[in-house]
Design a protein around this motif. Structure first.
Motif, PDB file in Angstrom:
ATOM      1  N   SER A 131      36.666  -0.326  35.205  1.00 11.89           N
ATOM      2  CA  SER A 131      35.283  -0.779  35.210  1.00 11.89           C
ATOM      3  C   SER A 131      34.910  -1.239  36.610  1.00 11.89           C
ATOM      4  O   SER A 131      35.762  -1.720  37.358  1.00 11.89           O
ATOM      5  N   CYS A 132      33.651  -1.096  36.924  1.00 14.84           N
ATOM      6  CA  CYS A 132      33.146  -1.552  38.216  1.00 14.84           C
ATOM      7  C   CYS A 132      31.787  -2.184  38.004  1.00 14.84           C
ATOM      8  O   CYS A 132      30.850  -1.513  37.554  1.00 14.84           O
ATOM      9  N   ALA A 133      31.693  -3.455  38.322  1.00 11.44           N
ATOM     10  CA  ALA A 133      30.437  -4.180  38.210  1.00 11.44           C
ATOM     11  C   ALA A 133      29.788  -4.265  39.588  1.00 11.44           C
ATOM     12  O   ALA A 133      30.421  -4.698  40.548  1.00 11.44           O
ATOM     13  N   ALA A 134      28.545  -3.842  39.657  1.00 17.97           N
ATOM     14  CA  ALA A 134      27.806  -3.855  40.919  1.00 17.97           C
ATOM     15  C   ALA A 134      26.521  -4.633  40.722  1.00 17.97           C
ATOM     16  O   ALA A 134      25.719  -4.293  39.856  1.00 17.97           O
ATOM     17  N   SER A 135      26.326  -5.653  41.512  1.00 13.90           N
ATOM     18  CA  SER A 135      25.146  -6.483  41.352  1.00 13.90           C
ATOM     19  C   SER A 135      23.933  -5.820  41.986  1.00 13.90           C
ATOM     20  O   SER A 135      24.058  -4.873  42.763  1.00 13.90           O
ATOM     21  N   GLY A 136      22.781  -6.313  41.641  1.00 16.40           N
ATOM     22  CA  GLY A 136      21.566  -5.795  42.236  1.00 16.40           C
ATOM     23  C   GLY A 136      20.607  -5.237  41.212  1.00 16.40           C
ATOM     24  O   GLY A 136      21.018  -4.562  40.263  1.00 16.40           O
ATOM     25  N   SER A 137      19.331  -5.543  41.423  1.00 11.21           N
ATOM     26  CA  SER A 137      18.300  -5.095  40.488  1.00 11.21           C
ATOM     27  C   SER A 137      18.041  -3.601  40.582  1.00 11.21           C
ATOM     28  O   SER A 137      17.347  -3.041  39.739  1.00 11.21           O
ATOM     29  N   PHE A 191      20.413  -1.282  40.519  1.00 12.78           N
ATOM     30  CA  PHE A 191      21.645  -0.583  40.126  1.00 12.78           C
ATOM     31  C   PHE A 191      21.357   0.806  39.599  1.00 12.78           C
ATOM     32  O   PHE A 191      22.094   1.749  39.894  1.00 12.78           O
ATOM     33  N   SER A 192      20.320   0.953  38.823  1.00 14.49           N
ATOM     34  CA  SER A 192      20.049   2.252  38.197  1.00 14.49           C
ATOM     35  C   SER A 192      19.761   3.337  39.227  1.00 14.49           C
ATOM     36  O   SER A 192      19.829   4.528  38.908  1.00 14.49           O
ATOM     37  N   LEU A 193      19.449   2.937  40.463  1.00 14.58           N
ATOM     38  CA  LEU A 193      19.149   3.905  41.511  1.00 14.58           C
ATOM     39  C   LEU A 193      20.385   4.303  42.321  1.00 14.58           C
ATOM     40  O   LEU A 193      20.347   5.288  43.065  1.00 14.58           O
ATOM     41  N   TYR A 194      21.456   3.529  42.174  1.00 18.17           N
ATOM     42  CA  TYR A 194      22.644   3.794  42.983  1.00 18.17           C
ATOM     43  C   TYR A 194      23.360   5.061  42.532  1.00 18.17           C
ATOM     44  O   TYR A 194      23.442   5.361  41.340  1.00 18.17           O
ATOM     45  N   VAL A 195      23.926   5.761  43.493  1.00 15.56           N
ATOM     46  CA  VAL A 195      24.964   6.733  43.187  1.00 15.56           C
ATOM     47  C   VAL A 195      26.269   5.946  43.163  1.00 15.56           C
ATOM     48  O   VAL A 195      26.614   5.279  44.137  1.00 15.56           O
ATOM     49  N   MET A 196      26.969   6.042  42.066  1.00 13.80           N
ATOM     50  CA  MET A 196      28.216   5.295  41.916  1.00 13.80           C
ATOM     51  C   MET A 196      29.387   6.263  41.989  1.00 13.80           C
ATOM     52  O   MET A 196      29.334   7.380  41.447  1.00 13.80           O
ATOM     53  N   GLY A 197      30.440   5.834  42.641  1.00 14.68           N
ATOM     54  CA  GLY A 197      31.592   6.704  42.794  1.00 14.68           C
ATOM     55  C   GLY A 197      32.903   5.982  42.595  1.00 14.68           C
ATOM     56  O   GLY A 197      32.979   4.765  42.751  1.00 14.68           O
ATOM     57  N   TRP A 198      33.884   6.751  42.216  1.00 16.95           N
ATOM     58  CA  TRP A 198      35.272   6.287  42.184  1.00 16.95           C
ATOM     59  C   TRP A 198      36.075   7.133  43.167  1.00 16.95           C
ATOM     60  O   TRP A 198      36.002   8.368  43.134  1.00 16.95           O
ATOM     61  N   TYR A 199      36.791   6.445  44.022  1.00 15.50           N
ATOM     62  CA  TYR A 199      37.670   7.087  44.987  1.00 15.50           C
ATOM     63  C   TYR A 199      39.075   6.539  44.765  1.00 15.50           C
ATOM     64  O   TYR A 199      39.257   5.503  44.122  1.00 15.50           O
ATOM     65  N   ARG A 200      40.051   7.228  45.334  1.00 20.62           N
ATOM     66  CA  ARG A 200      41.411   6.711  45.257  1.00 20.62           C
ATOM     67  C   ARG A 200      42.152   7.019  46.551  1.00 20.62           C
ATOM     68  O   ARG A 200      41.826   7.976  47.263  1.00 20.62           O
ATOM     69  N   GLN A 201      43.125   6.182  46.812  1.00 18.03           N
ATOM     70  CA  GLN A 201      43.942   6.372  48.000  1.00 18.03           C
ATOM     71  C   GLN A 201      45.385   6.055  47.659  1.00 18.03           C
ATOM     72  O   GLN A 201      45.717   4.926  47.266  1.00 18.03           O
ATOM     73  N   ALA A 202      46.216   7.067  47.792  1.00 20.36           N
ATOM     74  CA  ALA A 202      47.648   6.905  47.577  1.00 20.36           C
ATOM     75  C   ALA A 202      48.308   6.571  48.910  1.00 20.36           C
ATOM     76  O   ALA A 202      47.754   6.872  49.977  1.00 20.36           O
ATOM     77  N   ASP A 251      26.528   2.240  32.622  1.00 21.75           N
ATOM     78  CA  ASP A 251      25.682   1.461  31.726  1.00 21.75           C
ATOM     79  C   ASP A 251      24.756   0.649  32.617  1.00 21.75           C
ATOM     80  O   ASP A 251      25.147  -0.396  33.157  1.00 21.75           O
ATOM     81  N   ASN A 252      23.550   1.124  32.787  1.00 19.73           N
ATOM     82  CA  ASN A 252      22.625   0.459  33.702  1.00 19.73           C
ATOM     83  C   ASN A 252      22.222  -0.935  33.204  1.00 19.73           C
ATOM     84  O   ASN A 252      21.903  -1.809  34.005  1.00 19.73           O
ATOM     85  N   ALA A 253      22.253  -1.138  31.910  1.00 17.02           N
ATOM     86  CA  ALA A 253      21.907  -2.455  31.365  1.00 17.02           C
ATOM     87  C   ALA A 253      22.946  -3.503  31.752  1.00 17.02           C
ATOM     88  O   ALA A 253      22.645  -4.703  31.828  1.00 17.02           O
ATOM     89  N   LYS A 254      24.176  -3.040  31.998  1.00 14.52           N
ATOM     90  CA  LYS A 254      25.260  -3.953  32.365  1.00 14.52           C
ATOM     91  C   LYS A 254      25.639  -3.853  33.835  1.00 14.52           C
ATOM     92  O   LYS A 254      26.603  -4.494  34.273  1.00 14.52           O
ATOM     93  N   ASN A 255      24.899  -3.036  34.588  1.00 18.87           N
ATOM     94  CA  ASN A 255      25.220  -2.833  36.011  1.00 18.87           C
ATOM     95  C   ASN A 255      26.689  -2.461  36.204  1.00 18.87           C
ATOM     96  O   ASN A 255      27.363  -2.958  37.114  1.00 18.87           O
TER      97      ASN A 255
END
Length: 115
Positions: free
Chosen positions: A21-27, A29-40, A72-76
């Motif tokens: 899960s990733c929580a991102a603050s800000g009103s 949020f629904s406009l953000y492009v959200m990503g998951w990255y990884r680094q080994a 889930d934009n309601a939960k940011n």
């Protein structure tokens, strides 16, 4: 600005599942492009999955069919459901939020796949 906060990492056996899960603050949020990255260790950070404001998703070839990103934009909050994990998925997973040319990164959460 407050950076995103990841949670849900841990140790899992091969073939197991985890949900990040990733929580991102800000009103906006629904406009953000959200990503998951990884680094080994010893490797460059790579994109795992992303989701646009409209819900369009993109995945790395190595995780297609196993991982699923949702928001889930309601939960940011953005999620990464990871199934059929294998040892090659071991890495620190980072969440990112992007709006325009600005990206904020989380601190990362460790995922270790090991028997």
């Amino acid at each position: 600005q407050v950076q995103p906060v990841e949670s849900g990492g841990g140790l899992v056996q091969p073939g197991g599942s985890l949900r990040l899960s990733c929580a991102a603050s800000g009103s906006m949020f629904s406009l953000y492009v959200m990503g998951w990255y990884r680094q080994a260790p010893g490797q460059e950070r790579e994109l795992v999955a992303s989701i646009t404001s409209g819900g369009n998703t993109d995945y790395a070839e190595s995780v297609k069919g196993r991982f699923s990103i949702s928001r889930d934009n309601a939960k940011n909050t953005v999620y990464l459901q990871m199934n059929s994990l294998n040892v090659e998925d071991t890495a620190v997973y980072y969440c990112s939020r992007t709006l325009g040319k600005y990206t904020l990164w989380g601190q990362g959460t460790q995922v270790t796949v090991s028997s």
